[in-house]
Write a protein that holds these residues in place. Structure first.
Motif, PDB file in Angstrom:
ATOM      1  N   UNK B 180      33.722  20.209  45.804  1.00  0.00           N
ATOM      2  CA  UNK B 180      34.396  20.573  44.554  1.00  0.00           C
ATOM      3  C   UNK B 180      33.549  21.487  43.671  1.00  0.00           C
ATOM      4  N   UNK B 181      32.241  21.193  43.438  1.00  0.00           N
ATOM      5  CA  UNK B 181      31.458  22.118  42.586  1.00  0.00           C
ATOM      6  C   UNK B 181      31.291  23.506  43.184  1.00  0.00           C
ATOM      7  N   UNK B 182      31.522  23.645  44.493  1.00  0.00           N
ATOM      8  CA  UNK B 182      31.433  24.977  45.106  1.00  0.00           C
ATOM      9  C   UNK B 182      32.802  25.654  45.108  1.00  0.00           C
ATOM     10  N   UNK B 183      33.822  24.894  45.464  1.00  0.00           N
ATOM     11  CA  UNK B 183      35.149  25.505  45.611  1.00  0.00           C
ATOM     12  C   UNK B 183      35.796  25.818  44.267  1.00  0.00           C
ATOM     13  N   UNK B 184      35.598  24.974  43.264  1.00  0.00           N
ATOM     14  CA  UNK B 184      36.281  25.213  41.985  1.00  0.00           C
ATOM     15  C   UNK B 184      35.892  26.542  41.363  1.00  0.00           C
ATOM     16  N   UNK B 185      34.582  26.827  41.147  1.00  0.00           N
ATOM     17  CA  UNK B 185      34.272  28.136  40.549  1.00  0.00           C
ATOM     18  C   UNK B 185      34.651  29.293  41.454  1.00  0.00           C
ATOM     19  N   UNK B 186      34.519  29.105  42.781  1.00  0.00           N
ATOM     20  CA  UNK B 186      34.859  30.193  43.693  1.00  0.00           C
ATOM     21  C   UNK B 186      36.348  30.508  43.633  1.00  0.00           C
ATOM     22  N   UNK B 187      37.188  29.487  43.765  1.00  0.00           N
ATOM     23  CA  UNK B 187      38.637  29.714  43.773  1.00  0.00           C
ATOM     24  C   UNK B 187      39.132  30.136  42.399  1.00  0.00           C
ATOM     25  N   UNK B 188      38.560  29.600  41.342  1.00  0.00           N
ATOM     26  CA  UNK B 188      38.937  29.992  39.991  1.00  0.00           C
ATOM     27  C   UNK B 188      38.688  31.481  39.801  1.00  0.00           C
ATOM     28  N   UNK B 189      37.491  31.942  40.210  1.00  0.00           N
ATOM     29  CA  UNK B 189      37.187  33.362  40.092  1.00  0.00           C
ATOM     30  C   UNK B 189      38.067  34.218  40.975  1.00  0.00           C
ATOM     31  N   UNK B 190      38.357  33.744  42.187  1.00  0.00           N
ATOM     32  CA  UNK B 190      39.193  34.524  43.096  1.00  0.00           C
ATOM     33  C   UNK B 190      40.626  34.623  42.584  1.00  0.00           C
ATOM     34  N   UNK B 191      41.149  33.539  41.983  1.00  0.00           N
ATOM     35  CA  UNK B 191      42.515  33.577  41.462  1.00  0.00           C
ATOM     36  C   UNK B 191      42.603  34.564  40.310  1.00  0.00           C
ATOM     37  N   UNK B 192      41.626  34.537  39.407  1.00  0.00           N
ATOM     38  CA  UNK B 192      41.631  35.492  38.295  1.00  0.00           C
ATOM     39  C   UNK B 192      41.534  36.923  38.813  1.00  0.00           C
ATOM     40  N   UNK B 193      40.671  37.134  39.808  1.00  0.00           N
ATOM     41  CA  UNK B 193      40.535  38.460  40.394  1.00  0.00           C
ATOM     42  C   UNK B 193      41.831  38.897  41.059  1.00  0.00           C
ATOM     43  N   UNK B 194      42.507  37.985  41.736  1.00  0.00           N
ATOM     44  CA  UNK B 194      43.766  38.320  42.399  1.00  0.00           C
ATOM     45  C   UNK B 194      44.843  38.690  41.381  1.00  0.00           C
ATOM     46  N   UNK B 195      44.866  38.002  40.241  1.00  0.00           N
ATOM     47  CA  UNK B 195      45.855  38.323  39.208  1.00  0.00           C
ATOM     48  C   UNK B 195      45.607  39.739  38.685  1.00  0.00           C
ATOM     49  N   UNK B 196      44.346  40.099  38.477  1.00  0.00           N
ATOM     50  CA  UNK B 196      44.045  41.453  37.993  1.00  0.00           C
ATOM     51  C   UNK B 196      44.407  42.500  39.044  1.00  0.00           C
ATOM     52  N   UNK B 197      44.072  42.221  40.320  1.00  0.00           N
ATOM     53  CA  UNK B 197      44.349  43.195  41.375  1.00  0.00           C
ATOM     54  C   UNK B 197      45.844  43.365  41.582  1.00  0.00           C
ATOM     55  N   UNK B 198      46.591  42.285  41.451  1.00  0.00           N
ATOM     56  CA  UNK B 198      48.043  42.404  41.641  1.00  0.00           C
ATOM     57  C   UNK B 198      48.645  43.291  40.552  1.00  0.00           C
ATOM     58  N   UNK B 199      48.118  43.186  39.331  1.00  0.00           N
ATOM     59  CA  UNK B 199      48.609  44.064  38.265  1.00  0.00           C
ATOM     60  C   UNK B 199      48.273  45.527  38.570  1.00  0.00           C
ATOM     61  N   UNK B 200      47.063  45.757  39.120  1.00  0.00           N
ATOM     62  CA  UNK B 200      46.670  47.123  39.473  1.00  0.00           C
ATOM     63  C   UNK B 200      47.573  47.700  40.562  1.00  0.00           C
ATOM     64  N   UNK B 201      47.830  46.883  41.615  1.00  0.00           N
ATOM     65  CA  UNK B 201      48.673  47.384  42.708  1.00  0.00           C
ATOM     66  C   UNK B 201      50.090  47.665  42.218  1.00  0.00           C
ATOM     67  N   UNK B 202      50.573  46.809  41.322  1.00  0.00           N
ATOM     68  CA  UNK B 202      51.935  47.008  40.828  1.00  0.00           C
ATOM     69  C   UNK B 202      52.039  48.307  40.035  1.00  0.00           C
ATOM     70  N   UNK B 203      50.998  48.615  39.249  1.00  0.00           N
ATOM     71  CA  UNK B 203      51.073  49.860  38.472  1.00  0.00           C
ATOM     72  C   UNK B 203      51.031  51.075  39.391  1.00  0.00           C
ATOM     73  N   UNK B 204      50.410  50.926  40.567  1.00  0.00           N
ATOM     74  CA  UNK B 204      50.361  52.055  41.500  1.00  0.00           C
ATOM     75  C   UNK B 204      51.542  52.060  42.457  1.00  0.00           C
ATOM     76  N   UNK B 205      52.394  51.050  42.381  1.00  0.00           N
ATOM     77  CA  UNK B 205      53.574  50.992  43.239  1.00  0.00           C
ATOM     78  C   UNK B 205      53.251  50.785  44.713  1.00  0.00           C
ATOM     79  N   UNK B 206      52.067  50.304  45.045  1.00  0.00           N
ATOM     80  CA  UNK B 206      51.628  50.015  46.404  1.00  0.00           C
ATOM     81  C   UNK B 206      51.587  51.255  47.294  1.00  0.00           C
ATOM     82  N   UNK B 207      51.805  52.449  46.728  1.00  0.00           N
ATOM     83  CA  UNK B 207      51.905  53.649  47.567  1.00  0.00           C
ATOM     84  C   UNK B 207      50.538  53.983  48.154  1.00  0.00           C
TER      85      UNK B 207
END
Lengths: 164, 242
Positions: B180-207
């Motif tokens: 848990x002390x390893x997975x929680x910060x790792x997954x928390x950071x990855x989820x936040x990063x994924x939310x930011x990247x998904x917004x970036x891809x959406x603005x570019x239209x995935x092209x």
């Protein structure tokens, strides 16, 4: 974990992407277990939609059931594609059963049903523990995040429980 | 071969990949399968630039399989009145393990050759031409890119937690709690990063992620598809007709 937070369909997509990316980058045998990954993702989301993760004993039973499901779905792939032996530790159990004269399919099924429920139970435990430690604001970001990680509280007006 | 692979459509390369795996599965366990795996290791993997990875993977797969089956067959006598001797059981275990390992190697070398000759954007473009939505192709490419990032972050978090006193020892339940002390910060950071990247891809239209769709079949692709059909057919002939 994706099944607990978001439901069956995102869990299925995550499972498919995981096995193909993992198969191309780390383990070439992973893509052949895509059906197993889809079954696991779907079952996790199905249990989450039914509120199985609100009580410890319920998700424990679901983990064991998922292990049995994974063993049954993966058995044909292991038998007909890999000849019964893969890189997992349960291959030792399969080899033992094959050496005692059992058929390959029966050996793989027996080893899978003996080993996979424990593995999936531990996986459910780890996923539930990790998600419970996430901030409430992050869990609220997902469709099932709060519903599956917080116990329903009893309303003071009605004897029936109400979901928070 | 990398020059040839660069001219081939990724769908042709995928067809060759699947045909090599099908050939390995169709060939019966025996000398023919062993010769096929030797040809894969001796010709295909050096040309594809994945010889070292193939040999390393082969040692990781074949040797433990042989050792495990030799040990199990040697210790256990099969049921029946006429039981073979210990040496015969060991030989039977070694041969069974070798042929099962050869089958696994046929699958692994074919996959490694495909990975070594296909770029990420080619893979994403191929998925789009097959009708897969561009957002799913973007997820694939993003996952490939994030793989190295996740490994690096995991090492950082494990080192940080060990510096704070996290030690993997104790009973099974205690060891599970240490994830848990390893997975929680790792997954928390990855989820936040994924939310930011998904917004970036959406603005570019995935092209940009899907890549330019310049995939089209040429003469080398026709030869590649013919080769992809020839391999499993000849394996079937060797298995059932000869």
């Amino acid at each position: 974990m994706v099944g607990i937070l978001a439901g069956p369909l995102p869990a299925i997509v995550t499972a498919v992407v995981t096995v193909f990316v993992g198969g191309l980058l780390t383990n070439p045998f992973l893509p052949w277990f895509v059906c197993t990954a889809v079954a696991i993702g779907w079952f996790s989301g199905f249990c989450a939609n039914r509120g199985a993760f609100r009580r410890v004993w319920v998700w424990g039973l679901c983990g064991i059931a998922q292990g049995v499901l994974a063993a049954i779905v993966s058995a044909p792939v292991v038998v007909y594609l890999f000849g019964g032996i893969t890189q997992s530790g349960s291959s030792l159990v399969v080899a033992y059963l094959m050496a005692t004269g059992e058929t390959v399919l029966k050996s793989v099924l027996t080893a899978g049903i003996a080993c996979d429920p424990v593995d999936k139970f531990i996986t459910f435990m780890i996923a539930w523990t990790v998600i419970r430690g996430f901030p409430r604001s992050l869990r609220a970001h997902f469709p099932r995040g709060l519903a599956n990680t917080e116990r329903p509280i009893a309303s003071k007006d009605s004897p029936n429980t109400a979901t928070t | 071969m990398n020059g040839l692979a660069a001219r081939l459509d990724p769908r042709s390369k995928a067809a060759i990949w699947l045909s090599m795996i099908a050939t390995g599965l169709l060939l019966p366990a025996g000398p023919r399968l062993a010769i096929y795996v030797i040809c894969l290791l001796g010709f295909i993997s050096p040309l594809a630039g994945c010889l070292r990875a193939s040999i390393a993977f082969g040692l990781k797969v074949i040797l433990p399989t042989i050792a495990m089956l030799a040990l199990v067959y040697g210790l256990l006598a099969p049921p029946g009145e006429a039981q073979p001797g210990f040496a015969e059981r060991i030989v039977a275990g070694v041969l069974t393990g070798a042929f099962i390992g050869a089958r696994l190697m046929a699958i692994a070398v074919a996959t490694l050759a495909f990975v070594a000759t296909t770029r990420q954007m080619e893979f994403a473009s191929c998925l789009c031409t097959l009708g897969i939505p561009s957002w799913l192709a973007a997820v694939f490419v993003s996952s490939f890119n994030m793989h190295a990032v996740v490994i690096r972050k995991t090492r950082q978090i494990v080192d940080a937690q060990r510096a704070r006193g996290l030690k993997p020892k104790g009973i099974l339940l205690g060891r599970i709690r240490m994830y848990a002390p390893i997975l929680r910060p790792l997954l928390f950071g990855m989820i936040l990063s994924a939310i930011e990247r998904s917004a970036l891809w959406q603005t570019r239209g995935y092209i940009e992620v899907a890549g330019r769709r310049q995939l089209r079949f040429r003469r080398p692709d026709a030869w590649a598809l013919g080769f992809a059909l020839f391999l499993p057919c000849s394996a079937g002939v060797l298995r059932w007709a000869i």
